[in-house]
Design a protein around this motif. Structure first.
Motif, mmCIF file in Angstrom:
data_model
loop_
_atom_site.group_PDB
_atom_site.id
_atom_site.type_symbol
_atom_site.label_atom_id
_atom_site.label_comp_id
_atom_site.label_asym_id
_atom_site.label_seq_id
_atom_site.Cartn_x
_atom_site.Cartn_y
_atom_site.Cartn_z
ATOM 1 N N ALA A 85 0.847 -1.193 0.000
ATOM 2 C CA ALA A 85 0.000 0.000 0.000
ATOM 3 C C ALA A 85 0.887 1.249 0.000
ATOM 4 N N ALA A 86 0.352 2.335 -0.500
ATOM 5 C CA ALA A 86 1.112 3.585 -0.638
ATOM 6 C C ALA A 86 1.725 4.035 0.686
ATOM 7 N N ASP A 87 1.008 3.874 1.805
ATOM 8 C CA ASP A 87 1.522 4.344 3.092
ATOM 9 C C ASP A 87 2.664 3.475 3.640
ATOM 10 N N LYS A 88 2.931 2.322 3.025
ATOM 11 C CA LYS A 88 4.004 1.432 3.472
ATOM 12 C C LYS A 88 5.216 1.439 2.548
ATOM 13 N N LYS A 89 5.150 2.223 1.461
ATOM 14 C CA LYS A 89 6.222 2.180 0.466
ATOM 15 C C LYS A 89 7.578 2.592 1.028
ATOM 16 N N ALA A 90 7.633 3.621 1.849
ATOM 17 C CA ALA A 90 8.927 4.065 2.393
ATOM 18 C C ALA A 90 9.569 2.952 3.220
ATOM 19 N N ALA A 91 8.777 2.305 4.058
ATOM 20 C CA ALA A 91 9.311 1.209 4.882
ATOM 21 C C ALA A 91 9.761 0.043 4.012
ATOM 22 N N ILE A 92 9.030 -0.243 2.947
ATOM 23 C CA ILE A 92 9.403 -1.358 2.064
ATOM 24 C C ILE A 92 10.662 -1.013 1.276
ATOM 25 N N TYR A 93 10.814 0.233 0.846
ATOM 26 C CA TYR A 93 12.051 0.600 0.151
ATOM 27 C C TYR A 93 13.264 0.398 1.063
ATOM 28 N N GLU A 94 13.141 0.764 2.331
ATOM 29 C CA GLU A 94 14.227 0.528 3.284
ATOM 30 C C GLU A 94 14.457 -0.982 3.461
ATOM 31 N N GLU A 100 11.004 -17.420 -0.629
ATOM 32 C CA GLU A 100 10.618 -18.100 0.606
ATOM 33 C C GLU A 100 11.368 -17.526 1.805
ATOM 34 N N ARG A 101 12.638 -17.254 1.618
ATOM 35 C CA ARG A 101 13.480 -16.754 2.706
ATOM 36 C C ARG A 101 13.047 -15.368 3.173
ATOM 37 N N PHE A 102 12.641 -14.507 2.237
ATOM 38 C CA PHE A 102 12.352 -13.122 2.601
ATOM 39 C C PHE A 102 10.869 -12.775 2.663
ATOM 40 N N TYR A 103 9.997 -13.678 2.294
ATOM 41 C CA TYR A 103 8.556 -13.424 2.401
ATOM 42 C C TYR A 103 8.168 -12.978 3.822
ATOM 43 N N PRO A 104 8.644 -13.671 4.858
ATOM 44 C CA PRO A 104 8.279 -13.238 6.218
ATOM 45 C C PRO A 104 8.771 -11.828 6.550
ATOM 46 N N VAL A 105 9.895 -11.432 6.008
ATOM 47 C CA VAL A 105 10.411 -10.083 6.262
ATOM 48 C C VAL A 105 9.408 -9.049 5.767
ATOM 49 N N PHE A 106 8.934 -9.224 4.538
ATOM 50 C CA PHE A 106 7.968 -8.275 3.976
ATOM 51 C C PHE A 106 6.676 -8.267 4.788
ATOM 52 N N GLN A 107 6.230 -9.442 5.216
ATOM 53 C CA GLN A 107 5.003 -9.528 6.006
ATOM 54 C C GLN A 107 5.160 -8.869 7.377
ATOM 55 N N PHE A 108 6.322 -9.060 8.012
ATOM 56 C CA PHE A 108 6.563 -8.411 9.313
ATOM 57 C C PHE A 108 6.489 -6.893 9.198
ATOM 58 N N VAL A 109 7.002 -6.349 8.105
ATOM 59 C CA VAL A 109 6.974 -4.892 7.915
ATOM 60 C C VAL A 109 5.563 -4.430 7.563
ATOM 61 N N LEU A 110 4.911 -5.137 6.634
ATOM 62 C CA LEU A 110 3.593 -4.707 6.165
ATOM 63 C C LEU A 110 2.479 -4.950 7.168
ATOM 64 N N TRP A 111 2.509 -6.085 7.853
ATOM 65 C CA TRP A 111 1.394 -6.471 8.724
ATOM 66 C C TRP A 111 1.763 -6.626 10.193
ATOM 67 N N GLY A 112 3.055 -6.811 10.472
ATOM 68 C CA GLY A 112 3.463 -7.074 11.850
ATOM 69 C C GLY A 112 3.909 -5.853 12.623
ATOM 70 N N LYS A 144 6.630 -4.207 12.425
ATOM 71 C CA LYS A 144 8.063 -4.190 12.737
ATOM 72 C C LYS A 144 8.792 -3.227 11.811
ATOM 73 N N SER A 145 9.895 -2.693 12.316
ATOM 74 C CA SER A 145 10.765 -1.874 11.476
ATOM 75 C C SER A 145 11.498 -2.815 10.517
ATOM 76 N N PRO A 146 12.045 -2.293 9.426
ATOM 77 C CA PRO A 146 12.773 -3.159 8.506
ATOM 78 C C PRO A 146 13.904 -3.949 9.175
ATOM 79 N N SER A 147 14.685 -3.307 10.038
ATOM 80 C CA SER A 147 15.790 -4.035 10.681
ATOM 81 C C SER A 147 15.263 -5.085 11.665
ATOM 82 N N GLU A 148 14.181 -4.784 12.382
ATOM 83 C CA GLU A 148 13.575 -5.781 13.271
ATOM 84 C C GLU A 148 13.032 -6.972 12.475
#
Length: 173
Positions: free
Chosen positions: A78-87, A142-154, A156-160
């Motif tokens: 979503a547009a409001d999550k783009k900055a966090a996803i770019y990081e 598979e390895r990074f799918y959870p990372v994206f989900q933690f940022v988008l839905w969980g 968490k910050s990108p580093s967390e």
């Protein structure tokens, strides 16, 4: 004997590697993954993973001798999550040896992209290379799918998210 192998005059198996899209099609079919050709230079398939069903796409550019392989992990931003996803993408891509993840700005989709420069033009992709490319793309999704989900839905910050998702466990439970 596979569709891409034949016997020579001495009864030895000999490779008969085809154009990259034909080789990818043979690999997808060997795995039982549904696929469809969309012209001579493109194939779209679908592969199951533990987190999602992945769309796989191969695009062959014979003029450049480049095969682009894309894997879509079914993550829309979503547009409001783009900055966090770019990081997040910056941190994730630091972990990769081959290929990279990117965010397609027009659709909001995350995609894994790998480009292979093939020597030998139309005949330059072996079945083993097709397998290695497809498996590497799926493994990274598979390895990074959870990372994206933690940022988008969980929340968490990108580093967390990277720390939480990439914890290596020792032994078995």
């Amino acid at each position: 004997m596979s569709d891409l192998a034949r016997e020579d005059d001495n009864g030895e198996e000999e490779r008969d590697d085809g154009a990259p899209i034909e080789v990818l099609e043979a690999y997808f079919e060997a795995r039982g993954w549904p696929c469809e050709r969309s012209g001579d230079g493109e194939i779209v398939g679908s592969a199951p993973g533990s987190w999602a069903q992945y769309e796989l796409r191969g695009v062959w550019r014979p003029d450049d001798g480049v095969l682009q392989f894309l894997a879509f992990p079914d993550v829309k931003v979503a547009a409001d999550k783009k900055a966090a996803i770019y990081e997040t993408l910056g941190l994730v891509n630091e972990q990769l040896w081959l290929g990279h993840f990117e965010l397609w700005s027009n659709s909001g989709l995350i995609v894994f992209r790998y480009a292979a420069l093939l020597d030998g033009g139309d005949e330059g992709l072996s079945f083993e290379q097709a397998e290695a490319i497809a498996e590497a793309a799926l493994e990274e999704c598979e390895r990074f799918y959870p990372v994206f989900q933690f940022v988008l839905w969980g929340g968490k910050s990108p580093s967390e998210a990277i720390s939480a998702a990439l914890i290596e466990t020792a032994g078995e439970a």
